[in-house]
Design a protein around this motif. Structure first.
Motif, PDB file in Angstrom:
ATOM      1  N   ILE A 139       1.600   7.884  -9.441  1.00  6.94           N
ATOM      2  CA  ILE A 139       2.481   6.995 -10.213  1.00  6.94           C
ATOM      3  C   ILE A 139       3.412   7.823 -11.096  1.00  6.94           C
ATOM      4  O   ILE A 139       2.977   8.743 -11.789  1.00  6.94           O
ATOM      5  N   LEU A 140       4.699   7.475 -11.073  1.00 14.82           N
ATOM      6  CA  LEU A 140       5.687   8.047 -11.991  1.00 14.82           C
ATOM      7  C   LEU A 140       6.191   6.938 -12.903  1.00 14.82           C
ATOM      8  O   LEU A 140       6.587   5.868 -12.418  1.00 14.82           O
ATOM      9  N   VAL A 141       6.159   7.190 -14.208  1.00 17.09           N
ATOM     10  CA  VAL A 141       6.594   6.212 -15.200  1.00 17.09           C
ATOM     11  C   VAL A 141       7.783   6.785 -15.959  1.00 17.09           C
ATOM     12  O   VAL A 141       7.661   7.822 -16.616  1.00 17.09           O
ATOM     13  N   VAL A 142       8.934   6.127 -15.865  1.00  9.86           N
ATOM     14  CA  VAL A 142      10.079   6.496 -16.702  1.00  9.86           C
ATOM     15  C   VAL A 142       9.979   5.696 -17.991  1.00  9.86           C
ATOM     16  O   VAL A 142       9.841   4.468 -17.969  1.00  9.86           O
ATOM     17  N   THR A 143       9.989   6.383 -19.124  1.00  4.28           N
ATOM     18  CA  THR A 143       9.865   5.700 -20.411  1.00  4.28           C
ATOM     19  C   THR A 143      10.585   6.488 -21.493  1.00  4.28           C
ATOM     20  O   THR A 143      10.766   7.695 -21.374  1.00  4.28           O
ATOM     21  N   HIS A 144      11.005   5.784 -22.545  1.00  2.00           N
ATOM     22  CA  HIS A 144      11.540   6.486 -23.720  1.00  2.00           C
ATOM     23  C   HIS A 144      10.570   6.346 -24.893  1.00  2.00           C
ATOM     24  O   HIS A 144      10.890   6.756 -26.013  1.00  2.00           O
ATOM     25  N   GLU A 145       9.386   5.782 -24.633  1.00  2.00           N
ATOM     26  CA  GLU A 145       8.414   5.523 -25.704  1.00  2.00           C
ATOM     27  C   GLU A 145       7.312   6.588 -25.686  1.00  2.00           C
ATOM     28  O   GLU A 145       6.519   6.652 -24.745  1.00  2.00           O
ATOM     29  N   ASP A 170       0.824  -1.214   0.000  1.00  2.00           N
ATOM     30  CA  ASP A 170       0.000   0.000   0.000  1.00  2.00           C
ATOM     31  C   ASP A 170       0.862   1.270   0.000  1.00  2.00           C
ATOM     32  O   ASP A 170       0.744   2.122   0.877  1.00  2.00           O
ATOM     33  N   PRO A 171       1.738   1.420  -1.022  1.00  3.40           N
ATOM     34  CA  PRO A 171       2.654   2.561  -1.036  1.00  3.40           C
ATOM     35  C   PRO A 171       1.950   3.861  -1.376  1.00  3.40           C
ATOM     36  O   PRO A 171       0.876   3.879  -1.970  1.00  3.40           O
ATOM     37  N   LYS A 172       2.586   4.964  -1.017  1.00  2.00           N
ATOM     38  CA  LYS A 172       2.083   6.294  -1.385  1.00  2.00           C
ATOM     39  C   LYS A 172       2.320   6.576  -2.869  1.00  2.00           C
ATOM     40  O   LYS A 172       1.532   7.253  -3.514  1.00  2.00           O
ATOM     41  N   VAL A 173       3.458   6.077  -3.379  1.00  2.00           N
ATOM     42  CA  VAL A 173       3.875   6.377  -4.749  1.00  2.00           C
ATOM     43  C   VAL A 173       4.379   5.099  -5.419  1.00  2.00           C
ATOM     44  O   VAL A 173       5.118   4.326  -4.802  1.00  2.00           O
ATOM     45  N   LEU A 174       3.980   4.887  -6.672  1.00  2.00           N
ATOM     46  CA  LEU A 174       4.553   3.821  -7.491  1.00  2.00           C
ATOM     47  C   LEU A 174       5.581   4.428  -8.439  1.00  2.00           C
ATOM     48  O   LEU A 174       5.287   5.411  -9.128  1.00  2.00           O
ATOM     49  N   LEU A 175       6.780   3.839  -8.461  1.00  2.00           N
ATOM     50  CA  LEU A 175       7.826   4.256  -9.401  1.00  2.00           C
ATOM     51  C   LEU A 175       8.002   3.135 -10.416  1.00  2.00           C
ATOM     52  O   LEU A 175       8.399   2.021 -10.049  1.00  2.00           O
ATOM     53  N   ALA A 176       7.686   3.413 -11.668  1.00  2.00           N
ATOM     54  CA  ALA A 176       7.755   2.401 -12.718  1.00  2.00           C
ATOM     55  C   ALA A 176       8.882   2.748 -13.681  1.00  2.00           C
ATOM     56  O   ALA A 176       8.815   3.765 -14.373  1.00  2.00           O
ATOM     57  N   ASP A 177       9.926   1.923 -13.711  1.00  2.00           N
ATOM     58  CA  ASP A 177      11.102   2.186 -14.536  1.00  2.00           C
ATOM     59  C   ASP A 177      11.005   1.377 -15.824  1.00  2.00           C
ATOM     60  O   ASP A 177      11.223   0.173 -15.825  1.00  2.00           O
ATOM     61  N   GLU A 178      10.647   2.029 -16.930  1.00  2.00           N
ATOM     62  CA  GLU A 178      10.456   1.375 -18.225  1.00  2.00           C
ATOM     63  C   GLU A 178       9.579   0.116 -18.073  1.00  2.00           C
ATOM     64  O   GLU A 178       9.994  -0.993 -18.456  1.00  2.00           O
TER      65      GLU A 178
END
Length: 233
Positions: free
Chosen positions: A194-200, A159-167
């Motif tokens: 939610i934070l999503v790191v992406t190059h797409e 139950d996190p406060k923030v989701l970090l999604a790396d690619e």
């Protein structure tokens, strides 16, 4: 939820110093779905590592849910990561000899929850990602999309406060990528940050805000008209 002020980070490379982040200012409100884009060397991985408390800035401040993140020893950093953050990785990072349910339950073990409660919560989140029937399967018995769903369930379990999604879609085909983004959009609509790191670019368009990094600086930060993931499938 996230406040970054004048963040700088350099790395020593032999006799030289490489200035990777050059005064980043960046806020994320609770419930936002933000993508961070940038070419290789732009600083996005370094920024994500600092947000994930896997690295620390040289200058500037980072505040997460009202808590200043600074001068953390590894024990406190691990405690804060477990309390505040859920991680989703390109390579899934599942434990090969544990089944789907045990992989999802792992963060709860570190929170010292009783076994039965861990298993109940793990099953709840496997159900949420549509994999309740696969709870006893090992990672090598799952497709790439199923592995990423298990990883998302694991990220949510504490139950996190923030989701970090790396690619999060980097290792998936297009159709499966959009299905995973549909799941991420649904989780965000329930109020999760939610934070999503992406190059797409197509994946970035499925978020609500795109932050572009170049040479360690934010060059663009734009609210976008979110594309619904399944409209592409």
């Amino acid at each position: 939820m996230i406040e970054i002020k004048d963040l700088h980070k350099s790395y020593k490379t032999g006799a030289n110093s490489l200035h990777v982040l050059k005064g980043i200012n960046f806020n994320v409100k609770e419930g936002e779905l933000v993508s961070i884009m940038g070419s290789s060397g732009s600083g996005k991985s370094t920024l994500l590592n600092i947000l994930g408390m896997l690295d620390e800035a040289d200058e500037g401040s980072y505040t997460l849910d009202g808590t200043p993140i600074k001068n953390l020893n590894e024990k406190i950093a691990a405690k804060y990561r477990n309390k505040f953050l859920g991680f989703i990785f390109q390579s899934f990072n599942l434990i090969s000899y544990k089944n789907a349910m045990d992989n999802v339950a792992l963060p709860l073990y570190y929170q010292k929850l009783p076994r039965r409660e861990r298993e109940e919560r793990a099953m709840h989140y496997l159900e949420k990602v549509g994999l309740a029937d696969w709870a006893d399967h090992l990672p090598n018995q799952l497709s790439g999309g199923q592995k990423q769903r298990v990883a998302i369930a694991r990220a949510l379990a504490s139950d996190p406060k923030v989701l970090l999604a790396d690619e999060p879609t980097g290792a998936l085909d297009t159709k499966t990528s959009y299905e995973v983004m549909d799941l991420i959009q649904g989780i965000n609509e329930e109020g999760r940050t939610i934070l999503v790191v992406t190059h797409e670019p197509d994946i970035a368009q499925m978020t609500k805000r795109i932050v572009n990094l170049k040479d360690g600086r934010i060059i663009d930060d734009t609210l976008v008209d979110q594309v619904k993931a399944l409209s592409h499938v």
